[in-house]
Write a protein that holds these residues in place. Sequence first.
Motif, PDB file in Angstrom:
ATOM      1  N   VAL A   1       0.745  -1.151   0.014  1.00 60.05           N
ATOM      2  CA  VAL A   1      -0.095  -0.007  -0.057  1.00 60.05           C
ATOM      3  C   VAL A   1       0.987   1.121  -0.102  1.00 60.05           C
ATOM      4  CG1 VAL A   1      -1.901   1.275   1.045  1.00 60.05           C
ATOM      5  CG2 VAL A   1      -1.914  -1.206   1.245  1.00 60.05           C
ATOM      6  N   PRO A   2       1.019   2.246  -1.025  1.00 58.03           N
ATOM      7  CA  PRO A   2       1.809   3.378  -1.188  1.00 58.03           C
ATOM      8  C   PRO A   2       1.567   4.201   0.049  1.00 58.03           C
ATOM      9  CG  PRO A   2       0.780   2.546  -3.064  1.00 58.03           C
ATOM     10  CD  PRO A   2       0.113   1.992  -2.411  1.00 58.03           C
ATOM     11  N   LEU A   3       2.639   4.881   0.683  1.00 58.37           N
ATOM     12  CA  LEU A   3       2.383   5.779   1.556  1.00 58.37           C
ATOM     13  C   LEU A   3       2.327   7.117   1.218  1.00 58.37           C
ATOM     14  CD1 LEU A   3       4.949   4.140   4.231  1.00 58.37           C
ATOM     15  CD2 LEU A   3       2.385   3.813   4.204  1.00 58.37           C
ATOM     16  N   ALA A   4       1.363   7.804   1.509  1.00 59.69           N
ATOM     17  CA  ALA A   4       1.127   9.209   1.026  1.00 59.69           C
ATOM     18  C   ALA A   4       2.145  10.041   1.832  1.00 59.69           C
ATOM     19  CB  ALA A   4      -0.437   9.728   1.141  1.00 59.69           C
TER      20      ALA A   4
ATOM     21  N   LEU B   1     -13.737  -0.535  -0.878  1.00 56.04           N
ATOM     22  CA  LEU B   1     -13.178   0.717  -0.324  1.00 56.04           C
ATOM     23  C   LEU B   1     -11.821   1.017  -0.969  1.00 56.04           C
ATOM     24  CD1 LEU B   1     -13.705  -0.168   3.381  1.00 56.04           C
ATOM     25  CD2 LEU B   1     -14.863   1.886   2.344  1.00 56.04           C
ATOM     26  N   PRO B   2     -11.426   2.331  -0.928  1.00 57.83           N
ATOM     27  CA  PRO B   2     -10.090   2.839  -1.760  1.00 57.83           C
ATOM     28  C   PRO B   2      -9.223   2.315  -0.770  1.00 57.83           C
ATOM     29  CG  PRO B   2     -11.237   4.539  -0.965  1.00 57.83           C
ATOM     30  CD  PRO B   2     -12.197   3.392  -0.751  1.00 57.83           C
ATOM     31  N   THR B   3      -8.461   1.338  -0.813  1.00 60.18           N
ATOM     32  CA  THR B   3      -7.514   0.628   0.171  1.00 60.18           C
ATOM     33  C   THR B   3      -6.455   1.778   0.569  1.00 60.18           C
ATOM     34  OG1 THR B   3      -7.810  -1.619  -0.376  1.00 60.18           O
ATOM     35  CG2 THR B   3      -6.021  -1.125   0.791  1.00 60.18           C
ATOM     36  N   THR B   4      -5.827   2.284  -0.504  1.00 56.72           N
ATOM     37  CA  THR B   4      -4.759   3.361  -0.390  1.00 56.72           C
ATOM     38  C   THR B   4      -5.212   4.575   0.512  1.00 56.72           C
ATOM     39  OG1 THR B   4      -3.735   2.608  -2.440  1.00 56.72           O
ATOM     40  CG2 THR B   4      -2.916   4.751  -1.342  1.00 56.72           C
TER      41      THR B   4
END
Length: 750
Positions: free
Chosen positions: A645-648, A681-684
């Motif tokens: 999961v990319p970290l924002a 759901l939008p996982t990221t």
Amino acid sequence: MITARVQRFVWAGGPAPNGPAPDLSGRRVAVIGGATGAAEAVTGVLVDRGALPWQLGDSGTPDAVVDLTFAEPFAPDSPDAAEGALLRTLAVLRACYPDWSEETDARRLAYLAVTYLDGRSGYGDGPIHQPLGGIWAGLAKTLHREIPNINARVVDVGRPDVAGLPDIAAAELYATGPAEIGHRDGIRHALTPRAQAVGEPSVPLGDGDVVLVCGGWSGIGFELARTLARRGCRVVVTGRTRPPTGSEEWALLDDAEFDDYRRDLMRRAAADGTVRDTRERIDRLRRRRTLQKNLSAAEGEGLPLRFAHCDITAPDAVADLIAGIPDLTGVVYFAGVDRPARLPAKSDRDFLAGVAIKVTGFLRVFTAVRDRELKFFCNSGSLTGRLGGMVGELDYAAGNEALARLGLWARRVSGLDVQTLCWPLWQSLSASSNVDAAVKYMPAMDPADGLGRWCDELAAPHSGEVAFLGPVDTGISVAQAGQFPAERSLPGFAEVHPRVFHLGDPVEWRPGKRLVSEVRFRAEDTPVTGDVLVGGDPALPITLLLDNALRSAEWFAGPVRELVDVEVDLPGLRLSDGEIQLLRTTSAESDGSLRVVFRTGAGAQIAAMTGRCREPDDTAPQVPGSDGEPLGVAASTVHWRGLVVPLARWRQHPCGTRTASLAPCADADLWAAEPPPTSLLPTTALENVLRMALSGTSTDRLLIGRITIGGDPQRADLLVAEPAGKTWYAVDRGTRQVALAVRGPGADGT
């Protein structure tokens, strides 16, 4: 009524892996039918594996029935030979019905029908021993509509003397996977649907062709007959209804006048106590009026179409009919009747009659024409046979599946190009007397589309069986879920596959009220579990747990667009020995909401939430114009590694608002399954909201006040957090649409 474009499918056989051996300990099992001594042999193996024998007349009801059905060699001139075996089946099912139809234990009940075609459900290359096994196949695939928690299956073994039949029956009882399994030469086979376009025309139809449409005096059959006649074919349609002579009082009335006439008859019937007989008479009169209108319409068009009164179950009548059409070039077998009623409300006589019109009629017509040089012999079948019917259609499904398997047999033993077309409901034209209920299973077909496809099929090279499928997502039941094929080309697959994937192993099912399932997440199937750590240990991401809850709600009503009062025990999400097993309970509340609770096997609550089916009403927040300053994320109980999961990267703006751009995370990165389930759901987005909301906290308990799902969650590419940190939004920058709104995430949920 909703109509839908359908897709054309054929069926392909292939090897199927063996499943785990079922636990039969303490199961009360009835074994009925079959060849001499077969029931005793099967019972012996079941008892050796811990089952308890049960027979009609014993106290209580069995937990399972192994139905060895009708094992005699097929005799085409005796189409009613299987009636005794079918009545035996009905007697046992009627005895079980009161208990079974009320059962809520999703693991207790099973029905296994054993058939004897060719060991590959009629799709092999050897002789077919007994195609009438299709009667039980159609019945078995429809049982779940009336008995919601039954594991009903069909296993084809080719011949009744096949080696290992008792062991095969014991292994397939309570098995999971495809509803139909074949056993041949030690190999287990299954049928899989494959999308396939119709072939190019090779048998042109038109002037010079004479087509017999059996049972085509009304509805779809008559519309097909008219379509063929408009293309130049001479057409003969049959029916058991006789047209009026024209002198009858009721035949001269218009529709409004006939309604008055009908009401007058019913008033008289109420006075003299003949209501039931009068209703039957009115039904006969309506059929005769329909026939009169159809024939008059065809005559008015100048179509080369005529009617022949014929009972196609009577061999002499059929022989006379065929003899009167010496230049016959094609047959469409359309006869059938669908009068839905649950098994207790349907007499044995009516059940047998519903099957006979398909079975006996087909055999009479096929026998009469099998030596003719025809361009085609086309059966009009139904998806009720191939996939199972709706409530009240046990007999209709049985007849249609028998028809399809008889078609496979007839194709193999004759030079006729016999084909069965399995149709869905047709808008305004289908024979079903309960159309409103039928469209809940699958949208109706547009008649113009269907008639065009039918003519294409008649003119093209023919395969043994073709099914026309519209979206199947509304028609899948909990009992069917384990049988659903992972075939992406199925219409509605994208909608139903995630629901089936997340169902888990049902423990209890009360339709519309309560669903309890065991759900398991393993690191080898869910690689994202290595991306999230709780207390330093791999854990299930919160988004995947919530997505599972949302999918469970789809078995009740849908779609749930809001989760409120979400509580999660964070340490409870940690994997143990590479997996986490939970018991999920989804219950319908009195206010229309759904309560979802996850517990461990020991009963400890891991998560709870309430789902609502309301439409979202969130408006997009104002996005600051400034770039803002980089904002770090402090350590918390949960650690996101950012490998999957990319970290924002968050930024704080002068107004106090925080924002972060989002990179997508594909479903295939979350799951090792093929195909992976799509996420609601939008996982990221959600994982990055929780990462910031929990920043710097040390808590074992996560509370979220409300999660609202907007338009297209997967399009979210920007996070916006209000200055107070109470509400967080995932927004599609292109449309300014809110994809997700999260209120009150944190240790206290405020």
